[in-house]
Design a protein around this motif. Structure first.
Motif, PDB file in Angstrom:
ATOM      1  N   LYS A 106      21.882 -51.759 -63.975  1.00 30.06           N
ATOM      2  CA  LYS A 106      21.790 -50.332 -64.598  1.00 30.06           C
ATOM      3  C   LYS A 106      21.189 -49.396 -63.706  1.00 30.06           C
ATOM      4  N   GLY A 107      20.725 -49.827 -62.451  1.00 27.13           N
ATOM      5  CA  GLY A 107      20.564 -49.118 -61.401  1.00 27.13           C
ATOM      6  C   GLY A 107      18.767 -48.784 -61.569  1.00 27.13           C
ATOM      7  N   TYR A 108      18.229 -49.420 -62.355  1.00 27.82           N
ATOM      8  CA  TYR A 108      16.650 -49.161 -62.566  1.00 27.82           C
ATOM      9  C   TYR A 108      15.784 -49.958 -61.415  1.00 27.82           C
ATOM     10  N   ALA A 109      16.157 -50.959 -60.932  1.00 28.79           N
ATOM     11  CA  ALA A 109      15.571 -51.361 -59.568  1.00 28.79           C
ATOM     12  C   ALA A 109      15.780 -50.285 -58.617  1.00 28.79           C
ATOM     13  N   LYS A 110      16.894 -49.854 -58.356  1.00 28.24           N
ATOM     14  CA  LYS A 110      17.278 -48.833 -57.338  1.00 28.24           C
ATOM     15  C   LYS A 110      16.372 -47.592 -57.446  1.00 28.24           C
ATOM     16  N   GLU A 111      16.477 -47.055 -58.631  1.00 29.09           N
ATOM     17  CA  GLU A 111      15.695 -45.960 -59.157  1.00 29.09           C
ATOM     18  C   GLU A 111      14.354 -45.836 -58.916  1.00 29.09           C
ATOM     19  N   ALA A 112      13.759 -47.116 -59.417  1.00 33.02           N
ATOM     20  CA  ALA A 112      12.053 -47.293 -59.293  1.00 33.02           C
ATOM     21  C   ALA A 112      11.923 -47.573 -57.751  1.00 33.02           C
ATOM     22  N   ALA A 113      12.750 -48.348 -57.000  1.00 35.74           N
ATOM     23  CA  ALA A 113      12.439 -48.486 -55.487  1.00 35.74           C
ATOM     24  C   ALA A 113      12.389 -47.011 -54.960  1.00 35.74           C
ATOM     25  N   GLY A 139      21.055 -59.833 -54.505  1.00 32.85           N
ATOM     26  CA  GLY A 139      20.835 -58.823 -55.283  1.00 32.85           C
ATOM     27  C   GLY A 139      19.571 -57.909 -54.864  1.00 32.85           C
ATOM     28  N   SER A 140      18.537 -58.785 -54.442  1.00 32.68           N
ATOM     29  CA  SER A 140      17.548 -57.910 -53.882  1.00 32.68           C
ATOM     30  C   SER A 140      17.481 -57.099 -52.528  1.00 32.68           C
ATOM     31  N   TYR A 141      18.320 -57.788 -51.582  1.00 32.33           N
ATOM     32  CA  TYR A 141      18.397 -57.113 -50.254  1.00 32.33           C
ATOM     33  C   TYR A 141      19.460 -56.213 -50.652  1.00 32.33           C
ATOM     34  N   LYS A 142      20.447 -56.207 -51.298  1.00 25.49           N
ATOM     35  CA  LYS A 142      21.408 -55.108 -51.802  1.00 25.49           C
ATOM     36  C   LYS A 142      20.583 -53.834 -52.423  1.00 25.49           C
ATOM     37  N   THR A 143      19.717 -54.030 -53.150  1.00 26.54           N
ATOM     38  CA  THR A 143      18.790 -52.995 -53.678  1.00 26.54           C
ATOM     39  C   THR A 143      18.004 -52.230 -52.625  1.00 26.54           C
ATOM     40  N   ALA A 144      17.528 -53.074 -51.819  1.00 20.86           N
ATOM     41  CA  ALA A 144      16.809 -52.497 -50.433  1.00 20.86           C
ATOM     42  C   ALA A 144      17.826 -51.584 -49.729  1.00 20.86           C
ATOM     43  N   GLU A 145      18.906 -52.124 -49.411  1.00 21.46           N
ATOM     44  CA  GLU A 145      19.963 -51.233 -48.855  1.00 21.46           C
ATOM     45  C   GLU A 145      20.227 -49.950 -49.574  1.00 21.46           C
TER      46      GLU A 145
END
Length: 170
Positions: A106-113, A139-145
């Motif tokens: 839902k984009g929460y990890a991206k928003e928080a990071a 999923g984790s390294y895609k969030t970092a990217e």
């Protein structure tokens, strides 16, 4: 217990976690699917130790992993923040995140990071920020990217077999 809000985004606020967050954090760190790329799934003691370690980081370092909470309900759905981690033999500032299964994608990890990234670059002097994970944790390294990091390297280690490292320079 009084809550110290560190960051706010459109849908979230990040605050210091405390022992009152045990049940919410247990739902994240004890979930086998979420922790499949971790060396182990957390039991009650490990979750309590995790909270205590971060509470100590707030005092020692001025940062740590913070509770990620939904603005509209105040519910804690995970953690995200900055910690100093041993990455291939160097202690480096790392943005880490864990989001409860029913709130993933839902984009929460991206928003928080992204909020942590902005906070770290405005509140610390670190020339770069890192994220690292087991090489299978796409999923984790895609969030970092998604917050501007790029692949830096992979290295072998006993816990992950191969660790994937992403970096973002100031």
């Amino acid at each position: 217990m009084e809550q110290t809000i560190i960051l706010q985004t459109e849908r979230l606020f990040l605050r210091e976690m405390n022992m009152d967050d045990f049940d919410a954090l247990y739902k994240v760190l004890a979930d086998r699917d979420i922790m499949q790329h971790y060396p182990y799934t957390f039991d009650e003691k490990r979750v309590r130790d995790w909270i205590e370690r971060n509470m100590n980081r707030y005092h020692k370092d001025g940062f740590g992993l913070w509770a990620v909470c939904l603005k509209d309900t105040g519910e804690m759905i995970g953690d995200c923040g900055l910690t100093l981690q041993n990455i291939d033999g160097e202690m480096l500032p790392e943005i880490g995140y864990h989001i409860r299964a029913d709130h993933q994608r839902k984009g929460y990890a991206k928003e928080a990071a992204a909020a942590v990234r902005d906070w770290a670059f405005s509140s610390t002097n670190y020339p770069a920020l890192y994220s690292y994970c087991k090489y299978t944790n796409v999923g984790s390294y895609k969030t970092a990217e998604s917050i501007g990091m790029h692949f830096e390297k992979e290295y072998t280690d006993p816990e992950n077999k191969i660790t994937h490292v992403s970096v973002l320079f100031r």
